[in-house]
Design a protein around this motif. Structure first.
Motif, PDB file in Angstrom:
ATOM      1  N   ASN A  70       0.786  -1.134  -0.093  1.00  0.00           N
ATOM      2  CA  ASN A  70      -0.012   0.016   0.026  1.00  0.00           C
ATOM      3  C   ASN A  70       0.889   1.300   0.165  1.00  0.00           C
ATOM      4  O   ASN A  70       0.390   2.304  -0.620  1.00  0.00           O
ATOM      5  CB  ASN A  70      -0.861  -0.095   1.099  1.00  0.00           C
ATOM      6  N   LYS A  71       2.099   1.338   0.577  1.00  0.00           N
ATOM      7  CA  LYS A  71       3.039   2.436   0.607  1.00  0.00           C
ATOM      8  C   LYS A  71       3.255   2.628  -0.793  1.00  0.00           C
ATOM      9  O   LYS A  71       3.412   3.815  -1.194  1.00  0.00           O
ATOM     10  CB  LYS A  71       3.980   2.268   1.541  1.00  0.00           C
ATOM     11  N   LYS A  72       3.887   1.694  -1.609  1.00  0.00           N
ATOM     12  CA  LYS A  72       4.625   1.693  -2.681  1.00  0.00           C
ATOM     13  C   LYS A  72       3.585   1.678  -3.909  1.00  0.00           C
ATOM     14  O   LYS A  72       3.689   2.131  -4.934  1.00  0.00           O
ATOM     15  CB  LYS A  72       5.571   0.856  -3.041  1.00  0.00           C
ATOM     16  N   LYS A  73       2.154   1.213  -3.475  1.00  0.00           N
ATOM     17  CA  LYS A  73       1.131   0.969  -4.288  1.00  0.00           C
ATOM     18  C   LYS A  73       1.406   0.126  -5.494  1.00  0.00           C
ATOM     19  O   LYS A  73       1.462   0.564  -6.697  1.00  0.00           O
ATOM     20  CB  LYS A  73       0.658   2.273  -5.057  1.00  0.00           C
ATOM     21  N   ILE A  74       1.961  -1.047  -5.121  1.00  0.00           N
ATOM     22  CA  ILE A  74       2.677  -1.939  -5.948  1.00  0.00           C
ATOM     23  C   ILE A  74       1.583  -3.343  -5.704  1.00  0.00           C
ATOM     24  O   ILE A  74       1.386  -3.557  -4.697  1.00  0.00           O
ATOM     25  CB  ILE A  74       4.011  -2.220  -6.057  1.00  0.00           C
ATOM     26  N   ALA A  75       1.303  -3.868  -6.894  1.00  0.00           N
ATOM     27  CA  ALA A  75       0.566  -5.277  -6.608  1.00  0.00           C
ATOM     28  C   ALA A  75       1.353  -6.375  -7.318  1.00  0.00           C
ATOM     29  O   ALA A  75       2.019  -6.185  -8.249  1.00  0.00           O
ATOM     30  CB  ALA A  75      -0.654  -5.363  -7.182  1.00  0.00           C
ATOM     31  N   THR A  76       1.570  -7.432  -6.432  1.00  0.00           N
ATOM     32  CA  THR A  76       2.634  -8.338  -7.147  1.00  0.00           C
ATOM     33  C   THR A  76       1.624  -9.835  -7.181  1.00  0.00           C
ATOM     34  O   THR A  76       1.006 -10.021  -6.069  1.00  0.00           O
ATOM     35  CB  THR A  76       3.651  -8.658  -5.983  1.00  0.00           C
ATOM     36  N   SER A  77       1.930 -10.508  -8.271  1.00  0.00           N
ATOM     37  CA  SER A  77       1.135 -11.557  -8.433  1.00  0.00           C
ATOM     38  C   SER A  77       2.114 -12.811  -8.737  1.00  0.00           C
ATOM     39  O   SER A  77       3.130 -12.839  -9.710  1.00  0.00           O
ATOM     40  CB  SER A  77       0.076 -11.641  -9.655  1.00  0.00           C
ATOM     41  N   SER A  78       1.854 -13.793  -8.136  1.00  0.00           N
ATOM     42  CA  SER A  78       2.881 -15.053  -8.434  1.00  0.00           C
ATOM     43  C   SER A  78       2.118 -16.164  -9.026  1.00  0.00           C
ATOM     44  O   SER A  78       0.925 -16.619  -8.375  1.00  0.00           O
ATOM     45  CB  SER A  78       3.558 -15.419  -6.984  1.00  0.00           C
ATOM     46  N   ALA A  79       2.651 -16.819 -10.021  1.00  0.00           N
ATOM     47  CA  ALA A  79       1.902 -18.019 -10.555  1.00  0.00           C
ATOM     48  C   ALA A  79       2.828 -19.229 -10.174  1.00  0.00           C
ATOM     49  O   ALA A  79       3.954 -19.633 -10.496  1.00  0.00           O
ATOM     50  CB  ALA A  79       2.125 -17.947 -12.129  1.00  0.00           C
ATOM     51  N   PHE A  80       2.230 -19.957  -9.088  1.00  0.00           N
ATOM     52  CA  PHE A  80       2.712 -20.968  -8.334  1.00  0.00           C
ATOM     53  C   PHE A  80       4.321 -20.946  -7.880  1.00  0.00           C
ATOM     54  O   PHE A  80       5.015 -21.766  -7.589  1.00  0.00           O
ATOM     55  CB  PHE A  80       2.726 -22.211  -9.411  1.00  0.00           C
ATOM     56  N   ARG A  85       4.989 -11.187 -11.339  1.00  0.00           N
ATOM     57  CA  ARG A  85       4.796  -9.838 -12.140  1.00  0.00           C
ATOM     58  C   ARG A  85       4.367  -8.829 -11.108  1.00  0.00           C
ATOM     59  O   ARG A  85       3.592  -9.364 -10.254  1.00  0.00           O
ATOM     60  CB  ARG A  85       3.742 -10.202 -13.296  1.00  0.00           C
ATOM     61  N   LYS A  86       4.844  -7.745 -11.385  1.00  0.00           N
ATOM     62  CA  LYS A  86       4.416  -6.676 -10.466  1.00  0.00           C
ATOM     63  C   LYS A  86       3.634  -5.494 -11.248  1.00  0.00           C
ATOM     64  O   LYS A  86       4.052  -5.293 -12.465  1.00  0.00           O
ATOM     65  CB  LYS A  86       5.771  -5.911  -9.884  1.00  0.00           C
ATOM     66  N   ALA A  87       2.660  -4.833 -11.006  1.00  0.00           N
ATOM     67  CA  ALA A  87       2.076  -3.638 -11.274  1.00  0.00           C
ATOM     68  C   ALA A  87       2.043  -2.523 -10.497  1.00  0.00           C
ATOM     69  O   ALA A  87       2.110  -2.695  -9.226  1.00  0.00           O
ATOM     70  CB  ALA A  87       0.625  -3.925 -11.938  1.00  0.00           C
ATOM     71  N   ILE A  88       2.610  -1.293 -10.797  1.00  0.00           N
ATOM     72  CA  ILE A  88       2.755  -0.246 -10.166  1.00  0.00           C
ATOM     73  C   ILE A  88       1.306   0.756 -10.442  1.00  0.00           C
ATOM     74  O   ILE A  88       1.146   0.845 -11.680  1.00  0.00           O
ATOM     75  CB  ILE A  88       3.932   0.471 -10.232  1.00  0.00           C
ATOM     76  N   TYR A  89       0.794   1.581  -9.505  1.00  0.00           N
ATOM     77  CA  TYR A  89      -0.214   2.371  -9.782  1.00  0.00           C
ATOM     78  C   TYR A  89       0.678   3.760 -10.018  1.00  0.00           C
ATOM     79  O   TYR A  89       1.433   4.247  -9.008  1.00  0.00           O
ATOM     80  CB  TYR A  89      -1.278   2.569  -8.504  1.00  0.00           C
ATOM     81  N   ARG A  90       0.250   4.462 -10.790  1.00  0.00           N
ATOM     82  CA  ARG A  90       0.763   5.999 -11.096  1.00  0.00           C
ATOM     83  C   ARG A  90      -0.713   7.115 -11.016  1.00  0.00           C
ATOM     84  O   ARG A  90      -1.241   6.819 -11.834  1.00  0.00           O
ATOM     85  CB  ARG A  90       1.419   6.022 -12.442  1.00  0.00           C
ATOM     86  N   GLU A  91      -0.379   7.872  -9.955  1.00  0.00           N
ATOM     87  CA  GLU A  91      -1.657   8.801 -10.131  1.00  0.00           C
ATOM     88  C   GLU A  91      -1.930   9.619 -11.193  1.00  0.00           C
ATOM     89  O   GLU A  91      -1.040  10.132 -11.948  1.00  0.00           O
ATOM     90  CB  GLU A  91      -1.211   9.860  -8.833  1.00  0.00           C
ATOM     91  N   GLY A  92      -3.174   9.423 -11.761  1.00  0.00           N
ATOM     92  CA  GLY A  92      -3.541  10.119 -12.990  1.00  0.00           C
ATOM     93  C   GLY A  92      -3.310   9.190 -14.137  1.00  0.00           C
ATOM     94  O   GLY A  92      -4.193   9.326 -15.008  1.00  0.00           O
ATOM     95  N   LEU A  93      -2.670   8.105 -14.197  1.00  0.00           N
ATOM     96  CA  LEU A  93      -2.629   7.143 -15.223  1.00  0.00           C
ATOM     97  C   LEU A  93      -2.829   5.834 -15.042  1.00  0.00           C
ATOM     98  O   LEU A  93      -2.709   5.153 -15.871  1.00  0.00           O
ATOM     99  CB  LEU A  93      -0.904   6.998 -15.594  1.00  0.00           C
ATOM    100  N   GLY A  94      -3.370   5.703 -13.758  1.00  0.00           N
ATOM    101  CA  GLY A  94      -3.627   4.229 -13.566  1.00  0.00           C
ATOM    102  C   GLY A  94      -2.444   3.242 -13.243  1.00  0.00           C
ATOM    103  O   GLY A  94      -1.227   3.764 -12.839  1.00  0.00           O
ATOM    104  N   SER A  95      -2.893   2.175 -13.430  1.00  0.00           N
ATOM    105  CA  SER A  95      -1.884   0.826 -13.079  1.00  0.00           C
ATOM    106  C   SER A  95      -1.168   0.602 -14.330  1.00  0.00           C
ATOM    107  O   SER A  95      -1.695   0.121 -15.545  1.00  0.00           O
ATOM    108  CB  SER A  95      -2.648  -0.274 -12.187  1.00  0.00           C
ATOM    109  N   VAL A  96       0.056  -0.049 -14.174  1.00  0.00           N
ATOM    110  CA  VAL A  96       0.595  -0.731 -15.431  1.00  0.00           C
ATOM    111  C   VAL A  96       1.756  -1.520 -15.094  1.00  0.00           C
ATOM    112  O   VAL A  96       2.197  -1.600 -14.002  1.00  0.00           O
ATOM    113  CB  VAL A  96       1.480   0.659 -16.150  1.00  0.00           C
ATOM    114  N   LEU A  97       1.703  -2.765 -15.921  1.00  0.00           N
ATOM    115  CA  LEU A  97       2.705  -3.607 -15.349  1.00  0.00           C
ATOM    116  C   LEU A  97       4.153  -3.201 -15.559  1.00  0.00           C
ATOM    117  O   LEU A  97       4.452  -2.658 -16.825  1.00  0.00           O
ATOM    118  CB  LEU A  97       2.518  -5.079 -16.453  1.00  0.00           C
ATOM    119  N   MET A  98       4.983  -3.503 -14.719  1.00  0.00           N
ATOM    120  CA  MET A  98       6.422  -3.258 -14.638  1.00  0.00           C
ATOM    121  C   MET A  98       7.175  -4.349 -15.540  1.00  0.00           C
ATOM    122  O   MET A  98       7.039  -5.445 -15.389  1.00  0.00           O
ATOM    123  CB  MET A  98       7.033  -3.264 -13.272  1.00  0.00           C
ATOM    124  N   LEU A  99       8.035  -3.836 -16.229  1.00  0.00           N
ATOM    125  CA  LEU A  99       9.049  -4.721 -17.103  1.00  0.00           C
ATOM    126  C   LEU A  99      10.284  -5.041 -16.618  1.00  0.00           C
ATOM    127  O   LEU A  99      11.009  -5.840 -16.690  1.00  0.00           O
ATOM    128  CB  LEU A  99       8.948  -4.327 -18.477  1.00  0.00           C
TER     129      LEU A  99
END
Length: 440
Positions: A70-80, A85-99
């Motif tokens: 919640n502090k960094k506004k990052i969601a992390t998803s793990s497949a098994f 993969r991580k996605a970060i929220y950017r104010e005004g631009l929504g969320s985007v997957l990090m590469l």
């Protein structure tokens, strides 16, 4: 013992092959889950538990495990545990997957919004409407038709029915209300098309011009027009398949600049004679729009200042890729009421409370059937020109998104109908019931 070791080695070898074969799919699985979780939690203000239980609860996405910072506004998803993969929220631009890890701290521009407070009732403001009872509306029939979508089967989240600018029916599933932002998915394509209509009206571009793509200047793609792209009729190669690894899934979950994939595809058909639904085409159009402005900031602002915020769709957030392009194919969030305003803008032929954003000619343009689409598609809008929905007027047209997101415009009935949910549904039956309640 030797036999046991051989069997164990064989099992390990098989597992290794299975993992290697499915690794790209795991990448997309975790990517979808991370992106959806970040947007749901940080943009739409839902919980991880709610998102996992509803939005991410279908196979194979439900196989991923999700957590948020919640502090960094990052969601992390793990497949098994095999791929994360991580996605970060950017104010005004929504969320985007990090590469890359550097994407977490990369600078970015944000759109300047235009929020105008007024005391006007919906739709031209956000204050309550005066109670209005239409004698020609059978409200019991209307309620029955709307309730039809709120059973355990249809997984509907919101329905809004607006008649003669008055909300005559509005209903939400548990956990949602008039302030809930909901993802429109491919309804965003109709948002992008509208930006083109406004720019054409302002004399900033002409959709009949050749597409301004430098890489096409010296090959057979040089004759493709913006019009061809808006109608999904360019003849360019594209695979729009969300059940497997395709052009569409690679673009949405693996690309830094989503405007480029369609640009780099070869011509496999004839412009204006080979209709092929393509999210890549819409994102290419987003890139073309960006090229029409002197600065990136102007591109980011225009969608809001000259359209979205101008009609009071202040809840809407357009999400952008890592390169700062709006993902016109797929990612826009707004409340059902604000999506209703979008439909009303078209119902009123581009006139918003006395101000002309575009003309009736643009409405005619987007509702003209694309050659090869059998009357089902216009310019980033879907049509009923061939009576696919047999109990609905042929003049009805609509914005269409994944899992049954819809904004229907019914000019013959002076009506706009909005539906959000998690499953497709019997659209003809629903619309038939709503129209039946209106004894005109």
């Amino acid at each position: 013992m030797k036999i046991f070791k051989r069997i164990l080695l064989l099992i390990l070898a098989v597992l290794t092959v299975v993992i290697i074969y499915n690794y790209p799919k795991l990448n997309l699985l975790a990517g979808y889950s991370a992106k959806n979780t970040a947007s749901s939690v940080f943009l739409a203000n839902r919980t991880v538990a709610f998102t996992d239980k509803t939005d991410n609860n279908f196979s194979p996405v439900n196989l991923a495990s999700n957590k948020v910072d919640n502090k960094k506004k990052i969601a992390t998803s793990s497949a098994f545990g095999l791929l994360t993969r991580k996605a970060i929220y950017r104010e005004g631009l929504g969320s985007v997957l990090m590469l890359t890890e550097e994407d977490e701290t990369a600078p970015y521009l944000t759109p300047k919004r235009l929020f105008v407070e007024n005391e006007l009732a919906y739709p031209y403001g956000n204050t309550s409407q005066k109670d209005t009872i239409f004698k020609n509306i059978d409200y019991q029939q209307l309620k029955k038709s709307v309730d039809f979508l709120f059973d355990s089967i249809h997984k509907t989240r919101a329905v809004l029915v607006v008649y003669k600018d008055q909300i005559i029916s509005e209903k939400y599933a548990d956990g949602f209300d008039k302030n809930s932002k909901i993802l429109g998915w491919s309804m965003t394509k109709s948002i992008l098309s509208t930006v083109y209509g406004i720019m054409q009206h302002q004399g900033k571009l002409n959709v009949d011009d050749k597409a301004p793509i430098a890489s096409w200047k010296n090959d057979e793609r040089k004759n493709i027009t913006i019009h061809n792209l808006l109608q999904m009729n360019s003849g360019l190669e594209w695979n729009e398949n969300y059940e497997t690894i395709s052009d569409a899934t690679k673009m949405l979950f693996l690309e830094r600049d989503m405007t480029k994939m369609q640009e780099n595809k070869p011509l496999v058909g004839t412009p204006n004679n080979t209709w092929n639904y393509s999210s890549g085409t819409t994102n290419l159009l987003s890139g073309i729009l960006r090229s029409q402005f002197k600065t990136h900031q102007e591109y980011l602002d225009f969608w809001y200042t000259d359209f979205i915020d101008k009609i009071g769709m202040n809840s809407m957030v357009l999400e952008a890729d890592l390169s700062g392009n709006y993902v016109g194919s797929s990612y826009s969030w707004a409340t059902a009421r604000d999506w209703g305003k979008f439909g009303l803008l078209y119902l009123h032929n581009g006139n918003w409370n006395g101000e002309e954003l575009f003309t009736k000619q643009w409405v005619d343009y987007v509702t003209t059937p694309t050659p090869g689409s059998n009357g089902t598609y216009g310019a980033q809008f879907w049509l009923n020109a061939k009576n696919k929905f047999k109990d609905v007027p042929k003049t009805m047209y609509f914005a269409d998104g994944f899992q049954g997101q819809r904004v229907y415009v019914l000019p013959d009935n002076e009506m706009v109908i909005v539906r959000f949910g998690l499953l497709n549904f019997d659209e003809n039956e629903f619309l038939k019931g709503v129209l039946k309640s209106c004894n005109q």
